[in-house]
Scaffold this motif. Structure first.
Motif, PDB file in Angstrom:
ATOM      1  N   ILE A 187       0.839  -1.201   0.000  1.00  0.00           N
ATOM      2  CA  ILE A 187       0.000   0.000   0.000  1.00  0.00           C
ATOM      3  C   ILE A 187       0.874   1.251   0.000  1.00  0.00           C
ATOM      4  N   GLY A 188       1.991   1.176   0.715  1.00  0.00           N
ATOM      5  CA  GLY A 188       2.919   2.301   0.748  1.00  0.00           C
ATOM      6  C   GLY A 188       3.466   2.619  -0.634  1.00  0.00           C
ATOM      7  N   PHE A 189       3.845   1.580  -1.399  1.00  0.00           N
ATOM      8  CA  PHE A 189       4.342   1.796  -2.753  1.00  0.00           C
ATOM      9  C   PHE A 189       3.263   2.397  -3.657  1.00  0.00           C
ATOM     10  N   VAL A 190       2.038   1.871  -3.554  1.00  0.00           N
ATOM     11  CA  VAL A 190       0.930   2.396  -4.358  1.00  0.00           C
ATOM     12  C   VAL A 190       0.659   3.853  -3.996  1.00  0.00           C
ATOM     13  N   ALA A 191       0.723   4.168  -2.710  1.00  0.00           N
ATOM     14  CA  ALA A 191       0.506   5.545  -2.259  1.00  0.00           C
ATOM     15  C   ALA A 191       1.541   6.491  -2.864  1.00  0.00           C
ATOM     16  N   VAL A 192       2.801   6.051  -2.931  1.00  0.00           N
ATOM     17  CA  VAL A 192       3.861   6.862  -3.539  1.00  0.00           C
ATOM     18  C   VAL A 192       3.535   7.150  -5.002  1.00  0.00           C
TER      19      VAL A 192
END
Length: 454
Positions: free
Chosen positions: A426-431
């Protein structure tokens, strides 16, 4: 791996040797079978027990639906960018940007996952050497291969596919031999779990949480989509994918039946291949050495393929304006140095993770990598009806595929050890989303400042 200039693409296409459908199937097997199955399946077995068979059946069905959708789009409109190009056509530039970068992140995580798995396997012979030292060695060797470039990589993948299939069949043959009575085994050692309590020792929740590891074992079908442009007959894309998945699902299920029937499910873990554990108590001293050697060779080939994929993805993103153009500039090497530098940075991060949390790093990275792949698979399914005239049955299959993907993703939230991987993904997608928003705001600001395009 030399990335040609746009002007030379047509000439390159004409010079490329076309593939028969069965050759693409074999390449697909080479790209898909890796440590995600040989090692990661043990995590799934520990979560759900013998019902891992249902996990792999559901994952196989979901993978087939995604593969079929991608094959139909490839047959109708072959694109070198494959799913990324289809997302861009279906929803616009933001979709192409997000799909490309999510894929880059997922492949980078898969590279880290492979590095960690190879290191864990190598400690079988050298148990006192820290994980990060092995990871660094495999990383340097992989980078060297990317820098030098490998001619005939497709042929190499065919050879690696045969090694991987041979390793699985070796386990199946030895397991059958044990049941017959060889190597100190007997028919009484084989316990197929018929009863509900034995088959579902962790209940539906265990099955649900294990779905991600079933899907991860099938990861790599998107590479077949990318290579579908090389087929002699574009309409063979569907046959190639279906044949490959049928064979893959069959050998996965047979090997898992023997693994879960020869030893109790609570014996499995993330540090050892479930197939080695299943035959550990028998008089087959050569098997762990031979099998692990085969897995390391096969896993390394998958890691190198991921390195090629992530580096070339950065280059194509740069060429399309979805990454700084400087990443596509070539130096004296065959590979654009800054694109390779970004890949190396990702590998260094994975090695650091192996150093600071060696006990859980493989499971975290594997979960996050599998989730990132599934996000792109979901994108393939929602792009499909915008580009292909879908029938009612196509829509039904598409919704089933999306439901299975949602179940696999949500299943990681309910298991304590998988949850960190979910938050990483989710962190990567948020970036990626934040970057898209910033780019859109910058574009609007520039348009307001220069309304005439001056």
């Amino acid at each position: 791996m030399e990335i040609p200039a746009s002007a030379g693409k047509k000439q390159e296409d004409s010079n490329e040797k076309k593939l028969a459908w069965w050759q693409l199937s074999l390449i697909g097997l080479g790209c898909i079978i890796g440590t995600g199955y040989f090692l990661g399946s043990g995590i799934g077995i520990k979560m759900t027990g013998p019902s891992i068979l249902i996990t792999f059946i559901l994952a196989g069905v979901g993978t087939y639906i995604v593969s079929e959708a991608l094959s139909k789009m490839s047959a109708q409109d072959p694109q070198k960018g494959s799913f990324r190009s289809y997302a861009k056509k279906a929803f616009g530039p933001w979709a192409g940007f997000s799909s490309g970068w999510v894929y880059w992140f997922s492949e980078m995580l898969i590279t880290g996952s492979q590095l960690t798995a190879l290191s864990i396997l190598s400690r079988f012979w050298f148990p006192n050497i820290p994980l990060w030292i092995f990871a660094s060695g495999y990383a340097l060797l992989g980078i060297l291969i990317v820098i030098i470039g490998t001619k005939g990589f497709e042929r190499a993948q065919n050879v690696f596919a045969i090694i991987k299939i041979a390793a699985i069949f070796m386990f199946i043959v030895l397991a059958i031999s044990v049941v017959i009575g060889f190597f100190g085994g007997s028919k009484a050692d084989f316990h197929f779990h018929y009863h509900k309590t034995d088959f579902f020792p962790k209940g539906i929740m265990g099955l649900w949480s294990s779905l991600i590891f079933g899907f991860y074992a099938f990861g790599g079908i998107e590479i077949m989509g990318i290579m579908a442009t090389r087929l002699k007959k574009k309409e063979d894309a569907k046959k190639s994918g279906a044949s490959m998945l049928l064979m893959l699902t069959f050998i996965y299920l047979i090997s898992l039946i023997f693994a879960t029937s020869l030893v109790s499910f609570n014996k499995f873990n993330a540090k050892e291949s479930p197939f080695v554990i299943a035959l550990d108590k028998y008089d087959i001293s050569f098997f762990p050495h031979l099998f692990k050697g085969g897995i390391i060779i096969a896993g390394f080939s998958t890691m190198v393929a991921s390195l090629f994929a992530v580096t070339s993805m950065v280059v194509t993103l740069a060429e399309d304006g979805d990454a700084p153009r400087i990443f596509s500039k070539k130096g004296k090497m065959k590979v654009p140095p800054l694109a390779l530098g970004l890949t190396i940075c990702g590998m260094i991060l994975s090695i650091i993770l192996a150093l600071i949390m060696p006990d859980r790093v493989y499971e975290y990275i594997t979960t996050a990598a599998g989730l990132m792949l599934l996000y792109n698979w979901f994108f393939i399914l929602i792009s499909f009806p915008r580009l292909i005239k879908a029938t009612k049955f196509d829509h039904l299959k598409r919704f089933i595929g999306m439901l299975l993907i949602v179940l696999a993703v949500s299943g990681t939230c309910i298991h304590q050890t998988s949850r960190p991987g979910f938050f990483v993904s989710i962190g990567f997608v948020a970036v990626v989303i934040i970057v898209i928003v910033i780019l859109q705001m910058t574009k609007r600001k520039k348009k307001n400042l220069f309304p005439q395009g001056i």
